[in-house]
Design a protein around this motif. Sequence first.
Motif, short mmCIF file in Angstrom:
data_model
loop_
_atom_site.label_atom_id
_atom_site.label_comp_id
_atom_site.label_asym_id
_atom_site.label_seq_id
_atom_site.Cartn_x
_atom_site.Cartn_y
_atom_site.Cartn_z
N GLU A 1 88.78 36.60 76.09
CA GLU A 1 90.08 36.18 76.60
C GLU A 1 89.98 35.54 77.98
O GLU A 1 90.95 35.02 78.51
CB GLU A 1 91.03 37.39 76.67
N GLU A 2 88.81 35.59 78.57
CA GLU A 2 88.58 35.09 79.92
C GLU A 2 88.18 33.61 79.90
O GLU A 2 87.50 33.16 78.99
CB GLU A 2 87.42 35.88 80.53
N ILE A 3 88.59 32.86 80.93
CA ILE A 3 88.20 31.46 81.07
C ILE A 3 87.29 31.35 82.30
O ILE A 3 87.63 31.83 83.38
CB ILE A 3 89.42 30.54 81.26
N GLU A 4 86.16 30.70 82.12
CA GLU A 4 85.20 30.47 83.20
C GLU A 4 85.11 28.97 83.44
O GLU A 4 84.99 28.19 82.50
CB GLU A 4 83.83 31.02 82.76
N GLU A 5 85.20 28.56 84.70
CA GLU A 5 85.05 27.15 85.04
C GLU A 5 83.64 26.93 85.56
O GLU A 5 83.20 27.60 86.49
CB GLU A 5 86.09 26.74 86.07
N ARG B 1 85.58 29.23 73.30
CA ARG B 1 86.31 27.98 73.52
C ARG B 1 85.56 27.13 74.53
O ARG B 1 84.94 27.65 75.44
CB ARG B 1 87.69 28.36 74.05
N GLU C 1 86.22 23.35 76.72
CA GLU C 1 87.03 22.17 77.03
C GLU C 1 86.41 21.46 78.22
O GLU C 1 85.69 22.06 79.01
CB GLU C 1 88.46 22.58 77.44
N ARG D 1 85.69 24.10 81.06
CA ARG D 1 86.41 25.37 80.98
C ARG D 1 85.90 26.06 79.71
O ARG D 1 86.04 25.52 78.62
CB ARG D 1 87.92 25.15 80.92
N VAL D 2 85.31 27.22 79.89
CA VAL D 2 84.65 27.92 78.80
C VAL D 2 85.34 29.25 78.56
O VAL D 2 85.56 30.03 79.50
CB VAL D 2 83.16 28.15 79.13
N GLY D 3 85.68 29.52 77.31
CA GLY D 3 86.28 30.80 76.94
C GLY D 3 85.22 31.82 76.60
O GLY D 3 84.34 31.56 75.78
#
Length: 105
Positions: free
Chosen positions: A91-95, A77, A79, A86-88
């Motif tokens: 299941e984890e999101i990394e900024e 993902r 965004e 914001r990168v998926g």
Amino acid sequence: AGKALIIGGGIAGLGAAATLTGMGVGVTLVEKAPFWGGARRPMVEVFPNDASAAGLVQEMLSKLDGVRLCLGQEVSRLEGSAGNFRVGLGEEIEEVQAILVATGF
């Protein structure tokens, strides 16, 4: 100094990770294959001095202190916009503030 995501764990991605880390940037390096080295991995020797390709990859990996290594993963993902992504990763999101695509050919 911010954080960057590098997509691609070949020679270019490994080199970029080392350079950015040396500049004080936090780095997450993502490679979808189950191994590091990209297209160079199957090669026995690399130009210009016929060095071992596997040895070169291992040497580059050994210089990546502090880099978050994500092997066998893909970006799921994305965004945001420049400076605020914001990168998926699963299941984890990394900024991160920057994304570098080093996927080769």
